[in-house]
Design a protein around this motif. Structure first.
Motif, PDB file in Angstrom:
ATOM      1  N   ALA A  59      -0.816  10.915  -1.172  1.00  0.00           N
ATOM      2  CA  ALA A  59      -1.108  10.000  -0.076  1.00  0.00           C
ATOM      3  C   ALA A  59      -0.436   8.649  -0.300  1.00  0.00           C
ATOM      4  O   ALA A  59      -0.144   8.261  -1.437  1.00  0.00           O
ATOM      5  CB  ALA A  59      -2.619   9.805   0.031  1.00  0.00           C
ATOM      6  N   THR A  60      -0.220   7.948   0.788  1.00  0.00           N
ATOM      7  CA  THR A  60       0.239   6.557   0.745  1.00  0.00           C
ATOM      8  C   THR A  60      -0.974   5.689   1.054  1.00  0.00           C
ATOM      9  O   THR A  60      -1.534   5.759   2.152  1.00  0.00           O
ATOM     10  CB  THR A  60       1.350   6.308   1.787  1.00  0.00           C
ATOM     11  OG1 THR A  60       2.403   7.231   1.565  1.00  0.00           O
ATOM     12  CG2 THR A  60       1.876   4.892   1.681  1.00  0.00           C
ATOM     13  N   HIS A  62      -3.209   2.042   1.179  1.00  0.00           N
ATOM     14  CA  HIS A  62      -3.133   0.596   1.421  1.00  0.00           C
ATOM     15  C   HIS A  62      -2.990  -0.119   0.076  1.00  0.00           C
ATOM     16  O   HIS A  62      -3.782   0.109  -0.839  1.00  0.00           O
ATOM     17  CB  HIS A  62      -4.406   0.150   2.139  1.00  0.00           C
ATOM     18  CG  HIS A  62      -4.380  -1.237   2.670  1.00  0.00           C
ATOM     19  ND1 HIS A  62      -4.209  -2.348   1.878  1.00  0.00           N
ATOM     20  CD2 HIS A  62      -4.501  -1.710   3.939  1.00  0.00           C
ATOM     21  CE1 HIS A  62      -4.242  -3.430   2.611  1.00  0.00           C
ATOM     22  NE2 HIS A  62      -4.412  -3.067   3.880  1.00  0.00           N
ATOM     23  N   PRO A  63      -1.990  -0.992  -0.084  1.00  0.00           N
ATOM     24  CA  PRO A  63      -1.743  -1.610  -1.399  1.00  0.00           C
ATOM     25  C   PRO A  63      -2.870  -2.496  -1.908  1.00  0.00           C
ATOM     26  O   PRO A  63      -2.973  -2.739  -3.114  1.00  0.00           O
ATOM     27  CB  PRO A  63      -0.459  -2.418  -1.178  1.00  0.00           C
ATOM     28  CG  PRO A  63      -0.341  -2.586   0.295  1.00  0.00           C
ATOM     29  CD  PRO A  63      -1.018  -1.411   0.919  1.00  0.00           C
ATOM     30  N   TYR A  77      -2.315   2.896   6.684  1.00  0.00           N
ATOM     31  CA  TYR A  77      -1.862   3.837   5.658  1.00  0.00           C
ATOM     32  C   TYR A  77      -2.655   5.135   5.806  1.00  0.00           C
ATOM     33  O   TYR A  77      -3.454   5.277   6.718  1.00  0.00           O
ATOM     34  CB  TYR A  77      -2.037   3.210   4.264  1.00  0.00           C
ATOM     35  CG  TYR A  77      -1.218   1.949   4.100  1.00  0.00           C
ATOM     36  CD1 TYR A  77       0.069   2.005   3.568  1.00  0.00           C
ATOM     37  CD2 TYR A  77      -1.702   0.720   4.515  1.00  0.00           C
ATOM     38  CE1 TYR A  77       0.841   0.857   3.439  1.00  0.00           C
ATOM     39  CE2 TYR A  77      -0.939  -0.436   4.400  1.00  0.00           C
ATOM     40  CZ  TYR A  77       0.334  -0.354   3.863  1.00  0.00           C
ATOM     41  OH  TYR A  77       1.102  -1.494   3.751  1.00  0.00           O
ATOM     42  N   ASP A  78      -2.462   6.076   4.906  1.00  0.00           N
ATOM     43  CA  ASP A  78      -3.170   7.352   4.979  1.00  0.00           C
ATOM     44  C   ASP A  78      -4.676   7.136   4.793  1.00  0.00           C
ATOM     45  O   ASP A  78      -5.091   6.366   3.919  1.00  0.00           O
ATOM     46  CB  ASP A  78      -2.667   8.306   3.895  1.00  0.00           C
ATOM     47  CG  ASP A  78      -1.238   8.771   4.123  1.00  0.00           C
ATOM     48  OD1 ASP A  78      -0.588   8.316   5.084  1.00  0.00           O
ATOM     49  OD2 ASP A  78      -0.770   9.590   3.321  1.00  0.00           O
ATOM     50  N   ASP A 132      -1.089  13.444  -8.025  1.00  0.00           N
ATOM     51  CA  ASP A 132       0.216  13.545  -7.373  1.00  0.00           C
ATOM     52  C   ASP A 132       0.262  14.720  -6.405  1.00  0.00           C
ATOM     53  O   ASP A 132       1.105  14.767  -5.515  1.00  0.00           O
ATOM     54  CB  ASP A 132       1.332  13.705  -8.408  1.00  0.00           C
ATOM     55  CG  ASP A 132       1.542  12.447  -9.225  1.00  0.00           C
ATOM     56  OD1 ASP A 132       1.132  11.358  -8.753  1.00  0.00           O
ATOM     57  OD2 ASP A 132       2.103  12.533 -10.326  1.00  0.00           O
ATOM     58  N   ASP A 163       0.681  10.906   6.336  1.00  0.00           N
ATOM     59  CA  ASP A 163       2.142  10.900   6.206  1.00  0.00           C
ATOM     60  C   ASP A 163       2.778   9.548   6.509  1.00  0.00           C
ATOM     61  O   ASP A 163       3.883   9.467   7.050  1.00  0.00           O
ATOM     62  CB  ASP A 163       2.778  11.996   7.072  1.00  0.00           C
ATOM     63  CG  ASP A 163       2.414  13.395   6.602  1.00  0.00           C
ATOM     64  OD1 ASP A 163       1.868  13.527   5.478  1.00  0.00           O
ATOM     65  OD2 ASP A 163       2.666  14.354   7.344  1.00  0.00           O
ATOM     66  N   THR A 164       2.096   8.464   6.136  1.00  0.00           N
ATOM     67  CA  THR A 164       2.653   7.127   6.271  1.00  0.00           C
ATOM     68  C   THR A 164       3.949   7.044   5.462  1.00  0.00           C
ATOM     69  O   THR A 164       4.001   7.573   4.362  1.00  0.00           O
ATOM     70  CB  THR A 164       1.618   6.088   5.761  1.00  0.00           C
ATOM     71  OG1 THR A 164       0.401   6.266   6.495  1.00  0.00           O
ATOM     72  CG2 THR A 164       2.119   4.676   5.872  1.00  0.00           C
ATOM     73  N   PRO A 165       5.035   6.478   5.991  1.00  0.00           N
ATOM     74  CA  PRO A 165       5.103   5.592   7.160  1.00  0.00           C
ATOM     75  C   PRO A 165       5.325   6.313   8.498  1.00  0.00           C
ATOM     76  O   PRO A 165       5.230   5.694   9.540  1.00  0.00           O
ATOM     77  CB  PRO A 165       6.298   4.696   6.851  1.00  0.00           C
ATOM     78  CG  PRO A 165       7.207   5.571   6.053  1.00  0.00           C
ATOM     79  CD  PRO A 165       6.292   6.453   5.228  1.00  0.00           C
ATOM     80  N   GLN A 167       3.548   8.146  10.512  1.00  0.00           N
ATOM     81  CA  GLN A 167       2.171   8.584  10.661  1.00  0.00           C
ATOM     82  C   GLN A 167       1.995   9.702  11.685  1.00  0.00           C
ATOM     83  O   GLN A 167       2.622   9.719  12.727  1.00  0.00           O
ATOM     84  CB  GLN A 167       1.291   7.399  11.043  1.00  0.00           C
ATOM     85  CG  GLN A 167       1.125   6.403   9.909  1.00  0.00           C
ATOM     86  CD  GLN A 167       0.185   5.281  10.273  1.00  0.00           C
ATOM     87  OE1 GLN A 167       0.096   4.844  11.413  1.00  0.00           O
ATOM     88  NE2 GLN A 167      -0.550   4.792   9.271  1.00  0.00           N
TER      89      GLN A 167
END
Length: 194
Positions: A59-60, A62-63, A77-78, A132, A163-165, A167
């Motif tokens: 997954a991607t 949010h930072p 994000y995801d 992963d 599936d960001t970016p 989406q």
């Protein structure tokens, strides 16, 4: 798609939640196959709403998202979400759960109109397994903090943004006309309490 809420006659746990059968979303908003599918499960023990979401793909996230912490704009994000609407009114809740267990919630008094009088739940607990190869995120939300809705008389939708970016949008709601929009309480289904 009919959503199932498993009813427990005992106090729930994340281990019990993880052992439940999962429902799958295999198509996106536009009807395209999603591989791998997204999975979810709901349960209640009368005190909490339990929610599980998973996918066998990295997954991607949010930072700024931190496990177990409240974080706005997770939808960029995801994530997995649920929307629960009152069975006989315009009140509904949106709950976002990131793959790492960060969360966000908001009460609405009408479509996309946040209810400033109802705060986000305070006693949300989350757990996640993040690798992963995929993720599984779980949340426990106190039912008494979901003011304005009643799990015994509600409409419910499970949703995902993945599936960001690039989406893709998945939902259990029935009406998938137009552009992706999860804020359609009239399209949520009455869940099966099982």
């Amino acid at each position: 798609m009919q959503v199932i809420i498993h009813q427990w006659a005992f106090n729930g746990s994340f281990d019990q939640l993880a052992s439940l059968p999962r429902q799958e979303l295999v198509n996106d908003w536009f009807g395209y196959d999603v591989e791998p599918s997204a999975e979810f499960a709901f349960a209640t023990d009368g005190e909490f709403l339990w929610f599980l979401a998973s996918r066998s793909k990295a997954a991607t996230i949010h930072p700024e998202a931190r496990p177990g912490q409240f974080q706005p704009e997770l939808w960029r994000y995801d994530l997995a979400e649920w929307f629960m609407a009152a069975g006989d009114g315009t009140n509904y809740w949106e709950f976002n759960l990131a793959p790492n267990g960060a969360w966000w919630a908001c009460a609405f008094s009408d479509t996309r109109r946040a209810n400033e009088d109802i705060p986000a739940p305070l006693a949300v607990d989350t757990k996640c397994i993040l690798t992963d190869e995929g993720w599984c995120a779980m949340a426990r939300i106190p039912l008494n903090e979901l003011r304005g809705v009643d799990i015994r008389d509600c409409k419910l939708a499970a949703t995902f943004i993945l599936d960001t970016p690039d989406q893709i949008f998945l939902t259990t709601a029935d009406d998938l006309s137009g552009n992706p929009d999860f804020h359609r309480p009239d399209c949520f289904c009455t869940p099966i309490l099982k």
